[in-house]
Motif scaffolding. Structure first.
Motif, mmCIF file in Angstrom:
data_model
loop_
_atom_site.group_PDB
_atom_site.id
_atom_site.type_symbol
_atom_site.label_atom_id
_atom_site.label_comp_id
_atom_site.label_asym_id
_atom_site.label_seq_id
_atom_site.Cartn_x
_atom_site.Cartn_y
_atom_site.Cartn_z
ATOM 1 N N VAL A 1 -6.991 4.827 2.760
ATOM 2 C CA VAL A 1 -5.703 4.405 2.173
ATOM 3 C C VAL A 1 -5.331 5.420 1.088
ATOM 4 O O VAL A 1 -5.305 5.117 -0.113
ATOM 5 C CB VAL A 1 -5.790 2.974 1.611
ATOM 6 N N ASN B 1 -9.536 -1.846 2.130
ATOM 7 C CA ASN B 1 -9.755 -1.197 0.834
ATOM 8 C C ASN B 1 -10.692 0.009 0.927
ATOM 9 O O ASN B 1 -11.569 0.197 0.085
ATOM 10 C CB ASN B 1 -10.293 -2.195 -0.192
ATOM 11 N N GLU C 1 -5.435 -2.699 -1.594
ATOM 12 C CA GLU C 1 -4.286 -2.536 -0.709
ATOM 13 C C GLU C 1 -3.669 -3.868 -0.286
ATOM 14 O O GLU C 1 -2.590 -3.903 0.306
ATOM 15 C CB GLU C 1 -4.668 -1.732 0.532
ATOM 16 N N GLY D 1 0.782 -1.219 0.000
ATOM 17 C CA GLY D 1 0.000 0.000 0.000
ATOM 18 C C GLY D 1 0.821 1.279 0.000
ATOM 19 O O GLY D 1 0.289 2.362 -0.263
#
Length: 271
Positions: free
Chosen positions: A227, A147, A156, A35
């Motif tokens: 994220v 995610n 991710e 990530g």
């Protein structure tokens, strides 16, 4: 378009003239270096040395994560910091989510030059969190919140289950990190998504309250979820964090470029 997650750790040497700058980088809870890999590449492209370890229990299975402790996660990042500190004049700590808390721990216990955080986590809002130490005996895992990404097609590569035992460790680590936040004195640069379904503003409140001796700058991300390093504002994060690091070094003055070198030479002579 998605591809298989790359959970492997990342390392790159310093490349360029001027002061030797290092960045130790941490991924989040149940995630992996996947990530943050593009962020790590951005630091490397700027000439910085980079270390991004795979934290114990991550990148394998949630069952393995359930057998690890928060001290193991911290030690993995601390070891990476020490690698950089041996070769660099200045080391910065950076991280996403739980990785942000780990970066703050490094800043509270090591002489870092600065900290860069993306949606840092310091508080678990789930009312079951205080009971995790008991719940782990009867409930092995819960569905994960993964995610949380606005941009379509991104993955991710995090676990689809959250081990309750590890969540208990996470809660303990957060509490201990909040306790030592006043020890952080280096400047802290924070990227915060306006919409985050994983980490609430309680963590930002705890961050501001705890950082009593460190200057804090917060940048809002309007087009990303949790994220954010894989989301629409990723380029802003990458360019902005490199600019922040260069700005800190520039503000420190030219003398800072070689200030650490005599100490390391002296230490080498004594060994």
């Amino acid at each position: 378009m998605t591809s298989s997650p790359d959970h492997s750790p990342y390392s790159s040497p310093h490349n360029g003239d001027g002061p030797r700058i290092g960045v130790v980088l941490s991924h989040g809870f149940t995630g992996s270096p996947h990530g943050l890999r593009t962020w790590a590449h951005a630091f490397a492209a700027a000439g910085f040395a980079v270390r991004m370890p795979l934290l114990p229990g991550h990148g394998t299975s949630w069952q393995e994560l359930s057998r690890t402790t928060w001290q193991q996660w911290h030690c993995a990042l601390d070891d990476a910091y020490l690698e950089l500190d041996a070769d660099c004049d200045h080391v910065f700590a950076a991280g996403l989510s739980m990785g942000g808390a780990l970066a703050l721990r490094i800043a509270a216990t090591r002489p870092v030059a600065g900290v860069v955080l993306v949606n840092p986590a310091l508080v678990i809002d789930d009312p079951r969190a205080p009971l995790a130490g008991i719940l782990k005996l009867i409930m092995k895992s819960t569905p994960a919140i993964a995610n949380d990404i606005l941009k379509e097609g991104m993955d991710e590569g995090a676990y689809n289950r959250t081990p309750v035992a590890a969540a208990h460790e996470l809660n303990k680590m957060f509490k201990d990190t909040i306790r030592i936040l006043p020890k952080v004195t280096a400047p802290v640069h924070v990227y915060r998504s306006t919409v985050d379904h994983v980490v609430s503003d309680s963590s930002i409140v705890a961050l501001r309250r705890g950082l009593t001796h460190a200057p804090v700058e917060l940048v809002r991300l309007e087009n990303s979820y949790h994220v954010a390093t894989l989301d629409n504002d990723a380029d802003q994060i990458f360019a902005g964090s490199v600019d922040f690091i260069r700005g800190v070094i520039s503000a420190a003055g030219p003398a800072s470029a070689t200030a650490a070198l005599p100490r390391r030479e002296a230490s080498h002579e004594q060994s």
